[in-house]
Design an enzyme around this catalytic site. Structure first.
Site, mmCIF file in Angstrom:
data_model
loop_
_atom_site.group_PDB
_atom_site.id
_atom_site.type_symbol
_atom_site.label_atom_id
_atom_site.label_comp_id
_atom_site.label_asym_id
_atom_site.label_seq_id
_atom_site.Cartn_x
_atom_site.Cartn_y
_atom_site.Cartn_z
ATOM 1 N N GLU A 193 -14.852 4.244 4.609
ATOM 2 C CA GLU A 193 -14.887 4.119 3.215
ATOM 3 C C GLU A 193 -16.332 4.073 2.754
ATOM 4 O O GLU A 193 -17.173 3.729 3.373
ATOM 5 C CB GLU A 193 -14.076 3.379 2.425
ATOM 6 C CG GLU A 193 -12.387 3.208 2.915
ATOM 7 C CD GLU A 193 -11.903 2.119 2.133
ATOM 8 O OE1 GLU A 193 -12.141 1.375 1.346
ATOM 9 O OE2 GLU A 193 -10.456 2.204 2.144
ATOM 10 N N TYR A 218 0.902 -1.024 -0.073
ATOM 11 C CA TYR A 218 0.086 -0.020 -0.255
ATOM 12 C C TYR A 218 0.861 1.190 -0.117
ATOM 13 O O TYR A 218 2.072 1.280 0.454
ATOM 14 C CB TYR A 218 -0.972 0.006 1.164
ATOM 15 C CG TYR A 218 -2.120 -0.829 1.248
ATOM 16 C CD1 TYR A 218 -1.982 -2.245 1.114
ATOM 17 C CD2 TYR A 218 -3.318 -0.252 1.459
ATOM 18 C CE1 TYR A 218 -3.089 -3.069 1.139
ATOM 19 C CE2 TYR A 218 -4.378 -1.100 1.405
ATOM 20 C CZ TYR A 218 -4.370 -2.718 1.199
ATOM 21 O OH TYR A 218 -5.303 -3.197 1.184
#
Length: 162
Positions: free
Chosen positions: A64, A19
């Protein structure tokens, strides 16, 4: 927190997922996912909560539009991070829906969250090594401005891409 805000990091979880995150300011991040279950996904201007837990240790947490909850503890001085991701059932079963530039597909994320099951959550608690750390300043709009591609993190670490 001035030492942490503006940080641009690449980290690799112990499960191999890679990431990239940019701590854009005191309430927003940009990130790209280079490998793993949702590799290829990228997001700009994600609202987050950032706190300093103690000297050199920072927590970044958010939810999210997919319904995924994330909480990351960064220890930049040790080049380590511990994260826990709570993926809704639908993301675990249909990760390909989320592999996009999320900002252009918020409605699709919300529709999928309503259409598919969210429970049980798929929980991923992992330590990670920070393999790149640089301060890119605050609100650098050019930093995470394109989709991830194979070899991008190597290019960033080699200084070919900023």
């Amino acid at each position: 927190m001035e030492n942490f805000i503006g940080s641009h990091m690449i980290y690799t979880y112990e499960n191999g997922w890679e990431y990239e995150i940019y701590i854009k300011n005191d309430h927003t991040i940009d990130y790209r996912i280079h490998s793993g279950m949702v590799g290829g996904r990228w997001v700009r201007d994600q609202e987050v909560n950032i706190v300093k837990l103690t000297e050199g240790v920072y927590k970044v947490s958010w939810t999210e539009p997919t319904g995924t909850d994330v909480s990351l503890n960064f220890m930049p001085n040790e080049k380590r991070m511990h994260g826990i991701i709570f993926f809704p059932k639908w993301v675990h079963e249909h990760p390909e829906i989320t592999v996009c530039y999320q900002n252009d597909y918020i409605d699709v994320m919300k529709e999928s969250r309503e259409k598919y099951d969210t429970y049980p959550k798929y929980v991923v608690p992992e330590f990670a090594d920070i393999t790149y750390l640089n301060n890119a300043g605050i609100n650098n709009e050019a930093l995470i401005s394109e989709a991830p591609y194979e070899g991008m993190t190597d290019d960033i670490r080699a200084g070919k891409l900023k």
